[in-house]
Design a protein around this motif. Structure first.
Motif, PDB file in Angstrom:
ATOM      1  N   VAL A   1      -9.521   0.003  -0.271  1.00 52.94           N
ATOM      2  CA  VAL A   1     -10.712  -0.867  -0.226  1.00 52.94           C
ATOM      3  C   VAL A   1     -10.348  -2.264  -0.709  1.00 52.94           C
ATOM      4  CG1 VAL A   1     -12.460   0.937  -0.483  1.00 52.94           C
ATOM      5  CG2 VAL A   1     -11.468  -0.075  -2.520  1.00 52.94           C
ATOM      6  N   ASP A   2     -10.860  -3.240  -0.023  1.00 47.59           N
ATOM      7  CA  ASP A   2     -10.548  -4.616  -0.396  1.00 47.59           C
ATOM      8  C   ASP A   2     -11.781  -5.497  -0.269  1.00 47.59           C
ATOM      9  OD1 ASP A   2      -9.360  -6.940  -1.056  1.00 47.59           O
ATOM     10  OD2 ASP A   2      -8.129  -7.134   0.744  1.00 47.59           O
TER      11      ASP A   2
ATOM     12  N   TYR B   1     -15.475 -11.561   2.647  1.00 48.98           N
ATOM     13  CA  TYR B   1     -14.445 -10.716   3.262  1.00 48.98           C
ATOM     14  C   TYR B   1     -14.523  -9.277   2.762  1.00 48.98           C
ATOM     15  CZ  TYR B   1      -9.787  -8.959   4.416  1.00 48.98           C
ATOM     16  OH  TYR B   1      -8.760  -8.211   4.899  1.00 48.98           O
ATOM     17  N   PHE B   2     -14.224  -8.326   3.645  1.00 48.68           N
ATOM     18  CA  PHE B   2     -13.959  -6.967   3.160  1.00 48.68           C
ATOM     19  C   PHE B   2     -13.066  -6.232   4.145  1.00 48.68           C
ATOM     20  CE2 PHE B   2     -17.670  -6.019   5.853  1.00 48.68           C
ATOM     21  CZ  PHE B   2     -17.267  -4.863   6.502  1.00 48.68           C
ATOM     22  N   GLU B   3     -12.370  -5.242   3.633  1.00 50.35           N
ATOM     23  CA  GLU B   3     -11.600  -4.340   4.485  1.00 50.35           C
ATOM     24  C   GLU B   3     -11.655  -2.954   3.845  1.00 50.35           C
ATOM     25  OE1 GLU B   3      -7.395  -5.196   5.009  1.00 50.35           O
ATOM     26  OE2 GLU B   3      -7.311  -3.909   6.782  1.00 50.35           O
ATOM     27  N   TRP B   4     -11.917  -1.934   4.681  1.00 52.24           N
ATOM     28  CA  TRP B   4     -11.928  -0.558   4.172  1.00 52.24           C
ATOM     29  C   TRP B   4     -11.163   0.289   5.186  1.00 52.24           C
ATOM     30  CZ3 TRP B   4     -17.049   2.355   2.366  1.00 52.24           C
ATOM     31  CH2 TRP B   4     -16.691   3.560   1.759  1.00 52.24           C
ATOM     32  N   ALA B   5      -9.967   0.690   4.805  1.00 53.79           N
ATOM     33  CA  ALA B   5      -9.151   1.542   5.692  1.00 53.79           C
ATOM     34  C   ALA B   5      -9.201   2.970   5.146  1.00 53.79           C
ATOM     35  CB  ALA B   5      -7.714   1.037   5.735  1.00 53.79           C
ATOM     36  N   ILE B   6      -9.389   3.914   6.050  1.00 53.81           N
ATOM     37  CA  ILE B   6      -9.569   5.318   5.641  1.00 53.81           C
ATOM     38  C   ILE B   6      -8.662   6.192   6.497  1.00 53.81           C
ATOM     39  CG2 ILE B   6     -11.246   7.210   5.400  1.00 53.81           C
ATOM     40  CD1 ILE B   6     -13.475   5.068   5.383  1.00 53.81           C
ATOM     41  N   GLU B   7      -7.965   7.136   5.887  1.00 51.00           N
ATOM     42  CA  GLU B   7      -7.125   8.000   6.729  1.00 51.00           C
ATOM     43  C   GLU B   7      -8.023   8.955   7.512  1.00 51.00           C
ATOM     44  OE1 GLU B   7      -4.200  10.149   4.465  1.00 51.00           O
ATOM     45  OE2 GLU B   7      -5.675  10.970   3.070  1.00 51.00           O
ATOM     46  N   SER B   8      -7.709   9.087   8.804  1.00 52.14           N
ATOM     47  CA  SER B   8      -8.622   9.823   9.692  1.00 52.14           C
ATOM     48  C   SER B   8      -8.330  11.321   9.732  1.00 52.14           C
ATOM     49  CB  SER B   8      -8.542   9.244  11.107  1.00 52.14           C
ATOM     50  OG  SER B   8      -7.196   9.254  11.552  1.00 52.14           O
TER      51      SER B   8
END
Ligand SMILES: NC(=O)C1=CN([C@@H]2O[C@H](COP(=O)(O)OP(=O)(O)OC[C@H]3O[C@@H](n4cnc5c(N)ncnc54)[C@H](O)[C@@H]3O)[C@@H](O)[C@H]2O)C=CC1
Ligand SMILES: O=P(O)(O)OC[C@H]1O[C@](O)(CO)[C@@H](O)[C@@H]1O
Length: 384
Positions: free
Chosen positions: A156-157, A176-183
């Motif tokens: 999460v950023d 700004y935001f970024e949320w990367a999640i493993e699928s």
């Protein structure tokens, strides 16, 4: 749909809770801070104000809060009937939330879809860590209970500084935001989180984020604190500090290129964008907040020693990261427990054993001597 989110603090309300709300979840915040829980329950909506270029105000509704200390039973019932559980409590607190998740899983209907669990902390493998804590707390029932949940790591950023007094439960954040999640863990049944992106392999995302955003932010904080500067944006306005931070990030980028095959030109753009975010004049953020918990930040897999060790192992430069660690060793904030402990330990432990235990580096590691020398220099300065 319902999500239970542990930690109704800055990132909890200003990012995770907001996106879950926008994804259509009813959000149940769980926190241990009595006044915060009461304030959330007294509000029917709160505003997330994005400060900076392109920022808008977003209104969150359809939430409530449970005091996990005072109402563990109610919390377990909420988890038993939730679709999603998220956390933003700090990596060291995960073990305290695990028992509540276990109790929720115990009460969950066997027909319910698996509970989707995501820890949103600044740490590599934070959800794996939470899963381990759940397994420990579940004891002999671990296999049966964890069968009712899926655990996905995330990165999460979004910068969410400490909120000004009197803001209530509203939160000021950067746009700004970024949320990367493993699928993989979801087996196709992805949670509904607008703006999040689901990836097969999270490692490049979390390392790129932790070793750029968090390395750069914390380095700015430590160099800034050393210079007696209070605000992050003011620290980066100092050309010497800006150069030191950039040098550290060039080292982490070199590691990311080697480790994950990331494109050097894209990384250069990413670095520039991040430094711009730190300079955001509309976001009041302090070196104390960003430098908080220095012992965690100089630990083995974290934002400084992690990439510096990888650099040293590959024969790449790590001197700018070592300089940032040297500045971290000077971080002296009486209000921060870990800072107090750090200074105390530097006074009382010998350099060799402090370096080994605080950084987790083996004395044979190619980075060890440089960090130990920084420790010695700090100890000599303290003794003067
Ligand atoms: N603030 C930021 O810009 C970002 C923070 N993060 C990560 O998010 C996590 C939280 O950070 P912040 O929101 O800044 O901290 P914060 O201090 O504002 O919020 C943490 C909240 O957790 C609560 N809490 C503590 N123990 C708890 C427990 N046992 N059960 C339930 N709640 C509990 C606290 O009362 C507090 O409200 C950290 O891991 C941080 O690294 C990640 C990205 C950005
Ligand atoms: O608890 P930590 O690791 O300092 O996390 C907060 C940091 O994460 C960040 O949001 C970056 O994602 C920074 O704003 C902030 O310094």
């Amino acid at each position: 749909m319902k999500a239970v989110h542990f930690g109704a603090g800055n990132i909890g309300r200003g990012f995770v809770g907001l996106l879950l709300h926008e994804g259509g979840y009813e959000v149940v915040f769980s926190d241990v801070a009595d006044a915060l829980v009461d304030a959330i329950n007294a509000a029917s909506e709160y505003t997330v104000r994005e400060a900076g270029p392109g920022g808008v105000n977003r209104v969150v509704t359809g939430f409530r809060a449970v005091n996990s200390r005072l109402a563990p039973d109610g919390l377990a019932e909420e988890i038993a009937t939730a679709d999603v559980v998220t956390t933003a409590v700090g990596p060291t607190v995960l073990r305290f939330v695990a028992p509540a998740i276990v109790e929720g899983l115990r009460r969950r209907s066997p027909d319910a879809a698996p509970l989707q669990v995501m820890a949103c902390e600044n740490a590599i493998g934070a959800t794996d860590q939470l899963r381990d804590e759940v397994v420990t707390a579940a004891g002999a029932d671990a296999d049966a209970l964890t069968a009712g949940a899926v655990f996905a790591n995330t990165a999460v950023d979004r910068i969410v500084p400490a909120q000004p007094a009197g803001a209530g439960v509203d939160v000021t954040v950067e746009p700004y935001f970024e949320w990367a999640i493993e699928s993989g863990p979801f087996d196709g049944a992805l949670p509904s989180i607008p703006g999040a992106h689901f990836v097969d392999d999270l490692a490049p995302y979390i390392e790129r984020k932790l070793f750029t955003v968090n390395t750069g932010h914390a380095a700015t904080a430590y160099f800034g604190a050393r210079a007696g500067i209070e605000r992050i944006s003011d620290a980066l306005a100092d050309p010497k500090i800006a150069a030191q931070v950039s040098a550290a990030l060039e080292e982490t980028s070199a590691v990311l290129v080697e480790e994950h095959g990331l494109d050097p030109a894209e990384l250069a753009e990413y670095r520039a964008k991040i430094l711009d975010r730190f300079r955001n004049p509309e976001l009041v953020d302090t070196v104390q907040r960003v430098g908080r918990q220095p012992l965690r930040k100089i630990s083995r897999n974290e934002r400084f020693i992690g990439p510096a060790a990888m650099a040293a192992e590959r024969g790449l430069s790590s001197s700018a990261l070592t300089a940032a660690v040297a500045a971290a060793l000077e971080f002296d904030d009486p209000a921060d427990e870990q800072s107090v402990e750090l200074q105390e330990r530097l006074r009382n432990e010998d350099a060799e054993s402090f370096t080994a235990s605080a950084t987790g580096l083996d004395p044979e590691h190619p980075l060890f001597a440089a960090i130990r020398d920084a420790v010695i220099a700090r100890q000599e300065a303290i003794m003067v």
